[in-house]
Design an enzyme around this catalytic site. Structure first.
Site, short mmCIF file in Angstrom:
data_model
loop_
_atom_site.label_atom_id
_atom_site.label_comp_id
_atom_site.label_asym_id
_atom_site.label_seq_id
_atom_site.Cartn_x
_atom_site.Cartn_y
_atom_site.Cartn_z
N GLU A 136 10.14 16.94 14.92
CA GLU A 136 10.35 16.85 13.48
C GLU A 136 9.42 17.82 12.75
O GLU A 136 8.22 17.83 13.01
CB GLU A 136 10.09 15.42 13.00
CG GLU A 136 10.41 15.24 11.53
CD GLU A 136 10.32 13.80 11.07
OE1 GLU A 136 11.29 13.31 10.51
OE2 GLU A 136 9.26 13.17 11.29
N CYS A 150 13.79 11.64 5.52
CA CYS A 150 13.92 11.24 6.93
C CYS A 150 15.34 11.48 7.42
O CYS A 150 15.58 11.64 8.61
CB CYS A 150 13.47 9.80 7.15
SG CYS A 150 13.89 8.71 5.83
N LYS A 207 0.87 -1.17 0.00
CA LYS A 207 0.00 0.00 0.00
C LYS A 207 0.91 1.22 0.00
O LYS A 207 1.60 1.49 0.98
CB LYS A 207 -0.86 -0.01 1.27
CG LYS A 207 -1.86 1.11 1.31
CD LYS A 207 -1.63 1.99 2.52
CE LYS A 207 -2.44 3.25 2.46
NZ LYS A 207 -1.95 4.23 1.46
N GLU A 209 10.49 2.32 10.06
CA GLU A 209 11.44 3.44 9.99
C GLU A 209 10.63 4.71 10.12
O GLU A 209 9.78 5.00 9.27
CB GLU A 209 12.20 3.41 8.66
CG GLU A 209 13.32 2.41 8.63
CD GLU A 209 14.27 2.52 9.79
OE1 GLU A 209 14.47 3.64 10.29
OE2 GLU A 209 14.79 1.48 10.23
P1 ADP Z 1 2.99 10.97 6.62
O1 ADP Z 1 2.56 11.84 7.75
O2 ADP Z 1 4.41 11.12 6.26
O3 ADP Z 1 2.05 10.96 5.45
P2 ADP Z 1 1.85 8.51 7.57
O4 ADP Z 1 2.42 7.67 8.65
O5 ADP Z 1 0.53 9.17 7.82
O6 ADP Z 1 3.00 9.53 7.22
O7 ADP Z 1 1.71 7.69 6.22
C1 ADP Z 1 2.65 6.72 5.80
C2 ADP Z 1 1.90 5.55 5.19
O8 ADP Z 1 1.10 4.95 6.20
C3 ADP Z 1 0.94 5.95 4.07
O9 ADP Z 1 0.92 4.94 3.09
C4 ADP Z 1 -0.39 6.03 4.81
O10 ADP Z 1 -1.49 5.81 3.97
C5 ADP Z 1 -0.24 4.88 5.79
N1 ADP Z 1 -1.11 4.99 6.98
C6 ADP Z 1 -1.65 6.11 7.52
N2 ADP Z 1 -2.42 5.81 8.58
C7 ADP Z 1 -2.36 4.47 8.74
C8 ADP Z 1 -2.92 3.54 9.68
N3 ADP Z 1 -3.69 3.94 10.67
N4 ADP Z 1 -2.63 2.23 9.54
C9 ADP Z 1 -1.81 1.80 8.55
N5 ADP Z 1 -1.25 2.62 7.64
C10 ADP Z 1 -1.52 3.94 7.72
#
Ligand code: ADP
Length: 494
Positions: A386, A286, A177, A252
């Site tokens: 951050e 990062c 995903k 990470e």
């Molecule tokens: P950023 O703030 O850098 O966008 P996120 O951690 O929100 O970082 O997103 C990183 C990845 O994790 C994306 O692919 C996002 O769709 C996914 N993601 C966001 N929320 C969830 C969740 N609750 N469970 C699993 N994956 C998630």
């Protein structure tokens, strides 16, 4: 400009729409008037279909000789090289980084393919002497089964590629995903692996929202491991859920990477490294340099020269060769950066340059921020949290001990750097710094395929990425004892 291009899922060898009804807009952050396309809205059912496809494909993929799997990854690497310009342009449009950085990312991803394909010829175990007579003892590795990969937008080609490659070489089947902001790049990554010969069902992709698709992937009982790169908050959530469900988890997460400049360091080199680390990729790496910890003896010179480097930065659309820094990836990230600019101002951070939006001319249509430098106190939030934008917090110190104390006084520990000419200081630094990667007289950024990539403290969970450690994460060990003596010995068996 608007587009009705829909970014689909790839399940069991077919491109299919998700079963949800609310697609997500994919917008060019350099020009919000441009809708690049729409991300199909997927549900838990779509994730289940992808996992089932991966389960069905697993036995044949597991039985495929490891070097044959490696050859497919090698061919994917070659295709990435050939497609660097094409994928780079899409990456710039979706994520915003300038073309040189985007193409560089694709080529970087290709070097990781090269290395992991080589590992397919070294998926060795060990032969170990047994203390029991006539016993042959050895170890061997096998894949985990179906694994889930969840990836962010900031390196939308390289991060998916560097998770898919070891997962496939090790013999797992994959459901990935990618991030909502960069669906086209994720699609191109998957297409490239398919074109290189990955069979149907072995690599599946579900596009859509994190809270739906990502969470369903974590929850699905047939997914044995999750490799995640993204925010600290979500990573720790996934780790907790994974632990409760008995899954293997690798994360990470965030960073607040310091560059230390001591009185005997080369100021010009440190300035060049800081400018690249802080403003390169708009600070959305990062491994970005987000703090400079500078000895008071060289503080004025450092600040003056760095401000000149910041003034030379040209924010703009990454497709324009004149631009040297792109926008924030989306309005959420842009809002976060500007919230921190307000927080810093309220905390009393002393602005050297920047501090606001860059909106002259065409820039008004994009999410651009002026490269920002400010002097801060170590206790301020902008010195510890951050920001993920082109904002550098400078902290003044009196000696090495104070520099290390400041560097370590954050909850993150990804990467760091020191500028000094003193060999004793270098070794003390290596010993005392709390970061998973560290650089001496070079920028905080970068990471090579054959070296472990990852962080300490809240930054990293589970084994490192890249290198043999990545393969370790995606494999299970078996320890084998074979008695070739032909009789039962009894004795102290325990
Ligand atoms: P950023 O703030 O850098 O966008 P996120 O951690 O929100 O970082 O997103 C990183 C990845 O994790 C994306 O692919 C996002 O769709 C996914 N993601 C966001 N929320 C969830 C969740 N609750 N469970 C699993 N994956 C998630």
């Amino acid at each position: 400009m608007s587009s009705d291009r829909l970014f689909l899922n790839y399940i069991d060898g077919a491109w299919v729409p998700g079963s949800g009804s609310t697609p997500i807009a994919d917008t060019n952050p350099a020009d919000l008037r441009e809708t690049i396309g729409w991300v199909t809205d997927s549900t838990t059912e779509d994730v289940a279909a992808a996992v089932q496809a991966a389960e069905r494909a697993y036995p044949a993929w597991r039985a495929t000789p490891v070097p044959v799997r490696g050859r497919i990854v090698r061919d994917a690497g070659r295709l990435f090289e050939q497609r660097a310009a094409e994928i780079g342009r899409v990456l710039t449009r979706e994520e915003g980084k300038i073309l040189a950085e985007a193409e560089g990312e694709v080529l970087k991803g290709a070097t990781l393919m090269e290395w992991f394909s080589g590992e397919s010829r070294r998926l060795n175990g060990q032969t170990v002497p047994s203390e029991i007579p006539n016993t042959f003892a050895y170890t061997t590795r096998e894949p985990l089964g179906v694994v889930g990969l969840i990836t962010p937008w900031n390196f939308p080609m390289a991060i998916p590629a560097w998770k898919i490659a070891p997962a496939l070489v090790a013999g797992n089947t994959v459901v990935i995903k990618g991030a909502e902001q960069t669906p086209w790049v994720t699609e191109l990554v998957v297409r490239t692996f398919i074109d290189a010969g990955v069979p149907p069902g072995v690599l599946n992709m579900v596009q859509g929202r994190g809270a739906t698709v990502g969470a369903a992937l974590v929850e699905h009982p047939a997914v044995h491991a999750i490799s995640f790169t993204g925010s600290t908050e979500i990573g720790h959530l996934i780790n907790a859920r994974g632990a409760a469900l008995g899954k293997r988890v690798q994360c990470e997460l965030g960073g607040k990477n310091p560059l230390i400049l001591l009185a005997d360091g080369d100021v010009d080199l440190a300035v060049a490294a800081t400018a690249k680390g802080a403003f390169g990729s708009t600070g959305q790496r990062c491994t970005a340099t987000s703090r400079a910890i500078v000895h008071r003896a060289v503080l004025d010179e450092f600040t003056h020269k760095l401000a000149a480097a910041a003034a030379a930065v040209v924010p703009g659309n990454g497709l324009d060769p004149a631009s040297t820094m792109g926008p924030s990836v989306d309005s959420g990230q842009f809002g976060k950066v500007h919230e921190y600019l307000q927080i810093g101002a309220a905390e009393g951070a002393e602005l050297v340059c920047g501090g606001g939006r860059a909106a002259q001319g065409d820039l008004e249509h994009g999410l651009f921020t002026q490269p920002t430098i400010w002097h801060v106190q170590r206790t301020m939030r902008v010195a510890r949290e951050e920001i993920f934008g082109p904002v550098l917090s400078v902290v003044a110190v009196d000696d090495f001990e104070e520099a290390i104390a400041v560097a370590n006084a954050v909850e993150f520990g990804l990467t760091s750097s020191i500028y000094t000419r003193d060999v004793n200081t270098v070794f003390r630094y290596v010993d005392q710094i709390q970061t998973g990667m560290l650089h001496v007289n070079s920028p905080t950024i970068g990471g090579e395929a054959q070296l472990p990539f990852g962080g300490m403290k809240k930054t990293g969970i589970g084994p490192r990425e890249h290198s043999t450690h990545a393969i370790d994460f995606f494999t299970e060990w078996k320890t084998v004892y074979i008695d070739h003596g032909g009789g039962f010995r009894g004795g102290n068996l325990y």
